[in-house]
Design an enzyme around this catalytic site. Structure first.
Site, PDB file in Angstrom:
ATOM      1  N   HIS A 156     -19.021  30.915   6.864  1.00 28.75           N
ATOM      2  CA  HIS A 156     -19.091  30.063   5.673  1.00 28.75           C
ATOM      3  C   HIS A 156     -20.266  29.101   5.756  1.00 28.75           C
ATOM      4  O   HIS A 156     -20.984  28.880   4.796  1.00 28.75           O
ATOM      5  CB  HIS A 156     -17.791  29.265   5.513  1.00 28.75           C
TER       6      HIS A 156
ATOM      7  N   LYS B 139      -4.139  30.668   4.881  1.00 27.90           N
ATOM      8  CA  LYS B 139      -2.839  29.994   4.982  1.00 27.90           C
ATOM      9  C   LYS B 139      -3.074  28.497   4.954  1.00 27.90           C
ATOM     10  O   LYS B 139      -4.099  28.021   5.447  1.00 27.90           O
ATOM     11  CB  LYS B 139      -2.097  30.415   6.253  1.00 27.90           C
TER      12      LYS B 139
END
Lengths: 281, 184
Positions: free
Chosen positions: B38, B103
């Site tokens: 990222h 999550k």
């Protein structure tokens, strides 16, 4: 004086790392199964069924239970009548970790420098080793591969003695509520109370590897454990944080004498993949 | 609880049909990416350079799998905590990313950007890594192989199970569901 060769230590550590990562203890599986029966939320039940099925696949196929195969935390109880021969004790342990993670297809998740150069060491070493010297001529090794989804949700606070039991309960609850879905509930909560700052943290970690459902032998602490468990399960966080009645499988509290001016409390959170294996040489 | 079958790439209409609480089954291609990947993607965007993956309509799965045993694809591959990607996510949503699988909670800024660009956040069950791996049929490295488990992989999945946690309307299961079971 009994001699134990470092090669035996390496082999034992390797075996324990692999075992812990592929197969949960019977105590954890039983708790997950009873949680699945008790859970009131249909989605929570479904999550628990997936978790149980996952753990069966992992054990059967020798695949890691979780892709985060953790940083290896190792507790050693070294009998004072043992003479470790043939090499360096710490290196022997790390060699066992290295072999397990490289040869056993476990993920290497350790970086060499926390701040400036977060470069993967490539073999999951170094491990975190806690050694205590105990009477006798045996060597006990416990391995906990600790994932950081749950480790990151842990917390420590230096309470005031006047904060007492209520202060401790508030802090534990606040930590679990703040963690919400992140540490992969249902969790196991290890609480260390007393000692100094680092002692409380170590007690909390040790508390997570007690056999699930085995209460503290001191009835006052055992009661505290069940009250905390009930309070945590009343939060509604539930399996995977998607709502439900089972947020924690167990709360274990360990304590130690402390200073007249202090009340250190550490909360170590462990995910439902409560991996732990031990053996005695 | 209805199960929705989805096949990436996703368009706005598909995303709009997904509601918090739906269970989805994904078949097709998804991309992986976690912290380090990222960081690199967002650095490229800031420099105005081309990305190694066209994100338009795609799904990113936050995962760092274990190495595959010979004959297995891949090793274990469960979701990692999404919060760590929050700082980078808005820039990727602006590039057309339609769904994330992870999550745990997302930041208010991520949720706002999801609403603006019609995107959805899905949760896979944390720790169900061996089960999820069974749904991954093929793995290819796309970029950043030097990052090892943090590289960007293309996963060909069949029946990958996930739950819609935050939909493009901002409904958030992590906020609504625990309240229903909380007992004071």
């Amino acid at each position: 004086m009994r001699e134990i060769a470092v090669d035996q230590i390496t082999e034992a550590v390797k075996r324990l790392c692999l075992l812990a990562n592929y197969r949960l203890g019977e105590d954890v599986i039983q708790k997950l199964e009873s949680a699945e029966r008790e859970e009131k939320s249909p989605l929570g039940k479904k999550v628990l069924q997936q978790i149980i099925e996952n753990d069966e696949i992992a054990a059967r196929d020798e695949v890691p239970i979780c892709q985060d195969t953790g940083m290896a935390v190792i507790f050693v109880e070294l009998g004072q009548d043992v003479h470790v021969v043939g090499g360096d004790f710490t290196r022997a342990i790390d060699e066992g970790v290295r072999r397990a993670y490289v040869e056993g297809y476990l993920r290497k998740s350790v970086v060499s420098d926390p701040l400036f150069n977060r470069k993967n060491t490539g073999d999951n070493t170094p491990s975190i080793i806690h050694t205590s010297i105990v009477p006798g001529d045996r060597l006990k090794i416990s391995v906990l591969p600790k994932g950081f989804g749950s480790e990151n949700m842990s917390a420590l606070k230096m309470l005031k003695p006047s904060d007492g039991v209520d202060g401790l309960k508030d802090f534990v609850l606040e930590t679990i509520v703040k963690a919400g879905p992140n540490p992969c509930p249902p969790v196991i909560v290890g609480v260390g109370v007393g000692g100094t700052m680092e002692k409380a943290a170590e007690l909390a970690k040790r508390a997570t590897c007690r056999r699930l459902g085995e209460p503290n032998p001191d009835p006052r602490y055992a009661r505290l454990e069940s009250e905390l468990l009930e309070a945590i399960n009343r939060t509604g966080i539930g399996p995977a944080g998607l709502g439900g009645t089972v947020t924690a499988l167990a709360v274990h509290v360990e304590y130690y004498p402390t200073h007249i001016a202090g009340l250190p409390v550490a909360v170590n959170v462990l995910c439902h993949a409560a991996r732990h294996a031990e053996l005695v040489i | 609880m209805s199960e929705v079958l989805i096949h990436p790439p996703l368009d706005d209409e598909t995303v709009k049909r997904l509601h918090a609480g739906d269970t989805v089954s994904i078949s097709g291609v998804i991309y992986t990416g976690r912290d380090a990947a990222h960081k690199r993607l967002v650095e490229l965007i800031r420099k105005g350079e081309e990305l190694p993956v066209d994100l338009k309509g795609q799904i990113i799965y936050y995962v760092g799998p274990t190495p595959a045993r010979p004959g297995c694809v891949p090793g274990a591959a469960g979701p990692t905590t999404s919060t760590r990607m929050d700082a980078y996510t808005p820039a990727l949503l602006e590039r057309g990313l339609k769904a994330m699988i992870g999550k745990g909670q997302r930041s208010p800024q991520v949720v706002e950007t999801m609403k603006k660009h019609t995107a959805v956040y899905l949760a896979a069950v944390g720790g169900a890594a061996a089960l999820i791996a069974k749904k991954i049929k093929k793995v290819e490295v796309v970029a950043y192989e030097d990052l090892g488990p943090e590289a960007i992989y293309r996963f060909h999945v069949e029946g990958f199970p996930a739950i819609v946690v935050i939909d493009c309307y901002g409904n958030n299961l992590y906020e609504t569901e625990p309240q229903k079971y909380a007992r004071n």
